[in-house]
Structures are given as structure tokens and as C-alpha cells.
Motif scaffolding. Structure first.
Motif, PDB file in Angstrom:
ATOM      1  N   ASP A  29       0.820  -1.208   0.000  1.00 47.92           N
ATOM      2  CA  ASP A  29       0.000   0.000   0.000  1.00 47.92           C
ATOM      3  C   ASP A  29       0.858   1.265   0.000  1.00 47.92           C
ATOM      4  OD1 ASP A  29      -2.185  -1.654   0.045  1.00 47.92           O
ATOM      5  OD2 ASP A  29      -2.600  -1.381   2.189  1.00 47.92           O
ATOM      6  N   CYS A  30       1.989   1.214   0.692  1.00 41.40           N
ATOM      7  CA  CYS A  30       2.894   2.373   0.739  1.00 41.40           C
ATOM      8  C   CYS A  30       3.409   2.715  -0.651  1.00 41.40           C
ATOM      9  CB  CYS A  30       4.044   2.086   1.694  1.00 41.40           C
ATOM     10  SG  CYS A  30       5.310   3.372   1.758  1.00 41.40           S
ATOM     11  N   ILE A  31       3.817   1.700  -1.392  1.00 41.63           N
ATOM     12  CA  ILE A  31       4.312   1.914  -2.749  1.00 41.63           C
ATOM     13  C   ILE A  31       3.237   2.560  -3.610  1.00 41.63           C
ATOM     14  CG2 ILE A  31       5.106   0.766  -4.858  1.00 41.63           C
ATOM     15  CD1 ILE A  31       6.317  -1.413  -3.029  1.00 41.63           C
ATOM     16  N   SER A  32       2.019   2.050  -3.503  1.00 40.62           N
ATOM     17  CA  SER A  32       0.924   2.564  -4.322  1.00 40.62           C
ATOM     18  C   SER A  32       0.510   3.965  -3.888  1.00 40.62           C
ATOM     19  CB  SER A  32      -0.275   1.614  -4.232  1.00 40.62           C
ATOM     20  OG  SER A  32       0.052   0.320  -4.692  1.00 40.62           O
ATOM     21  N   GLU A  33       0.401   4.187  -2.576  1.00 42.40           N
ATOM     22  CA  GLU A  33      -0.067   5.478  -2.066  1.00 42.40           C
ATOM     23  C   GLU A  33       0.866   6.616  -2.455  1.00 42.40           C
ATOM     24  OE1 GLU A  33      -0.981   7.709   2.227  1.00 42.40           O
ATOM     25  OE2 GLU A  33      -0.613   5.542   2.159  1.00 42.40           O
ATOM     26  N   PHE A  34       2.173   6.379  -2.343  1.00 44.68           N
ATOM     27  CA  PHE A  34       3.138   7.428  -2.637  1.00 44.68           C
ATOM     28  C   PHE A  34       3.648   7.373  -4.080  1.00 44.68           C
ATOM     29  CE2 PHE A  34       3.337   7.033   1.988  1.00 44.68           C
ATOM     30  CZ  PHE A  34       3.225   8.366   2.368  1.00 44.68           C
ATOM     31  N   ASN A  35       3.110   6.435  -4.848  1.00 44.67           N
ATOM     32  CA  ASN A  35       3.502   6.287  -6.248  1.00 44.67           C
ATOM     33  C   ASN A  35       5.024   6.254  -6.386  1.00 44.67           C
ATOM     34  OD1 ASN A  35       3.095   6.005  -9.027  1.00 44.67           O
ATOM     35  ND2 ASN A  35       3.182   8.224  -9.368  1.00 44.67           N
ATOM     36  N   LEU A  36       5.672   5.445  -5.543  1.00 46.78           N
ATOM     37  CA  LEU A  36       7.121   5.357  -5.575  1.00 46.78           C
ATOM     38  C   LEU A  36       7.585   4.706  -6.860  1.00 46.78           C
ATOM     39  CD1 LEU A  36       7.842   4.140  -1.921  1.00 46.78           C
ATOM     40  CD2 LEU A  36       8.276   6.425  -2.865  1.00 46.78           C
ATOM     41  N   ASP A  37       8.691   5.186  -7.371  1.00 45.51           N
ATOM     42  CA  ASP A  37       9.316   4.541  -8.519  1.00 45.51           C
ATOM     43  C   ASP A  37      10.115   3.325  -8.077  1.00 45.51           C
ATOM     44  OD1 ASP A  37       8.513   6.448 -10.608  1.00 45.51           O
ATOM     45  OD2 ASP A  37       9.816   7.847  -9.538  1.00 45.51           O
ATOM     46  N   VAL A  38      10.773   3.467  -6.931  1.00 47.59           N
ATOM     47  CA  VAL A  38      11.637   2.406  -6.410  1.00 47.59           C
ATOM     48  C   VAL A  38      11.476   2.345  -4.892  1.00 47.59           C
ATOM     49  CG1 VAL A  38      14.002   1.517  -6.233  1.00 47.59           C
ATOM     50  CG2 VAL A  38      13.337   2.866  -8.234  1.00 47.59           C
ATOM     51  N   LEU A  39      11.390   1.142  -4.354  1.00 45.13           N
ATOM     52  CA  LEU A  39      11.432   0.965  -2.898  1.00 45.13           C
ATOM     53  C   LEU A  39      12.473  -0.097  -2.571  1.00 45.13           C
ATOM     54  CD1 LEU A  39      10.314   1.621  -0.071  1.00 45.13           C
ATOM     55  CD2 LEU A  39       8.769  -0.338  -0.345  1.00 45.13           C
TER      56      LEU A  39
END
Length: 217
Positions: A29-39
Motif C-alpha cells: 500500500d505504501c508503494i501505491s499510495e506514494f507512487n514510488l518509482d523504487v522501494l
């Protein structure tokens, strides 16, 4: 953290999961919420690259490179891998870019690491994820220097991230002093300035070349 890769600006996040078993949904959910390119993820605790919980942390439209934790000592000590904490690193990124693991042909035993080369058109970036859990010793600095010597030969932007377990908030700590001297000698800069642990202290890092654009957010 945002890193400029020539004309592209990437949103890169770093998290110490301390096991994906109960947190894969939160990371997804964090990746999707912040629209991260890379985690970059440390302490995944996954035992192999096909571990189901690791796959569940990867949203649609993303892909993952990972290095499972080293279990070579677990069975020697009479413990099963599921009974031992720690280890495992991963890099999750948007699947519109190709990526591959870079093998430096180095035997570094004082920390776990994964170097991912992500082709972000028109450039590439090296994202190096590190997790160090052992008591700090001279072998760590020797290994870290070997890795930096390899990294600085690349012309593309680099981001060295992860959990080093060095108290960087204390500038007088001998380990901190030596660590910062290494970074300076290789033209690198550490950008994290606020506590990264719930008990205080800067244990996690985000390192780039000193001339890279890397504002903290």
C-alpha cells in the motif's frame, strides 16, 4: 527521497521491514499510495526469491529483485531458518523499466547487499541496498571500501541505501567519523538527518554522489 538521473527524477523509498510476514500489505500500500518509482527493503526475512510474502508486497505494475538471507549458518547451529530473525534485501520498482543485478565478483561477508541497475530512459541508475547486522569491525570498513571502489567506476547516478546500524547521529563516534571519511574520499554524501529508529538514532542511510540532486522528503 528524490534522485535525479539526468532528465529523469525518481522517487526512491527505503524501509526496514523486520519481516514481510505481517507487513507485506503495508509495504504494498505504501508503494501505491506514494507512487514510488523504487522501494528498497531491508530485513525481508525471506528465505528464497520465490517466497510468497515477498511476491505479495509487489503491486501490479511493479517488479522485484531480491537476495534471500544467508541461511548457511542456521542449520549448523541447529536452528531452522524460520526460527531465526533478520536478513534479506529487495528492490521493488516499476516494471516499465528493465533492471538487472550487478555482480561485482566480491566476497563481502560483513553485510548483505543487492546492487540493481535500473534502466530509466535515457539513463540508468545503480540502487545498492545494504543491510548490516553484525557487530561493527574493521572487516566492515574493508568490505565497504571494496564496494565503493567498484561503484565509483560507474558514470551513472548511484544511490546507496539501507540499514547500516551505525549511530550516524553522533558525529564524534569513531565509527561515524571513519564512515564519513570514506564517503568524502569517494565523493559521496549521506542525506538522512533525522532519526530512523523508534528509539532514536540515524541507523539508515541514503547516499548519493555529492553532485546528485537528492532532496529529502
Amino acid at each position: 527521497m528524490f534522485v535525479s538521473a539526468r532528465r529523469s527524477t525518481l522517487g526512491i523509498g527505503v524501509v526496514n521491514a523486520r519481516s514481510l510476514n505481517q507487513k507485506h500489505a503495508s509495504i504494498h500500500d505504501c508503494i501505491s499510495e506514494f507512487n514510488l518509482d523504487v522501494l528498497a527493503v531491508t530485513e525481508t526475512w525471506h528465505s528464497n526469491d520465490n517466497y510468497l510474502v515477498l511476491r505479495r508486497a509487489v503491486p501490479n505494475g511493479y517488479t522485484c529483485l531480491a537476495v534471500a538471507r544467508d541461511e548457511s549458518d542456521f542449520h549448523i547451529k541447529g536452528k531452522m531458518a524460520t526460527d531465526v530473525r533478520g536478513g534479506g534485501v529487495a528492490v521493488i520498482h516499476k516494471d516499465c523499466w528493465k533492471s538487472r543485478r550487478v555482480n561485482f565478483q566480491l566476497e563481502l561477508r560483513s553485510f548483505e547487499f543487492l546492487c540493481a541497475r535500473i534502466d530509466v530512459k535515457p539513463a540508468s541508475i545503480l540502487v545498492v541496498t545494504i543491510y548490516r547486522s553484525q557487530p561493527i569491525s574493521e572487516s566492515f570498513f574493508q568490505d565497504f571500501k571494496k564496494l565503493l571502489e567498484k561503484l565509483v567506476t560507474f558514470r551513472c547516478p548511484i544511490a546507496v541505501v539501507g540499514d547500516f546500524n551505525i549511530h550516524l547521529e553522533n558525529p564524534e563516534n569513531p565509527h561515524t567519523v571513519k564512515f564519513n571519511e570514506y564517503l568524502q574520499s569517494f565523493g559521496l554524501q549521506q542525506h538522512v538527518s533525522s532519526p530512523t529508529h523508534n528509539k532514536g538514532g540515524i541507523l539508515d542511510v541514503f547516499i548519493t554522489r555529492s553532485d546528485q540532486l537528492s532532496p529529502v522528503s
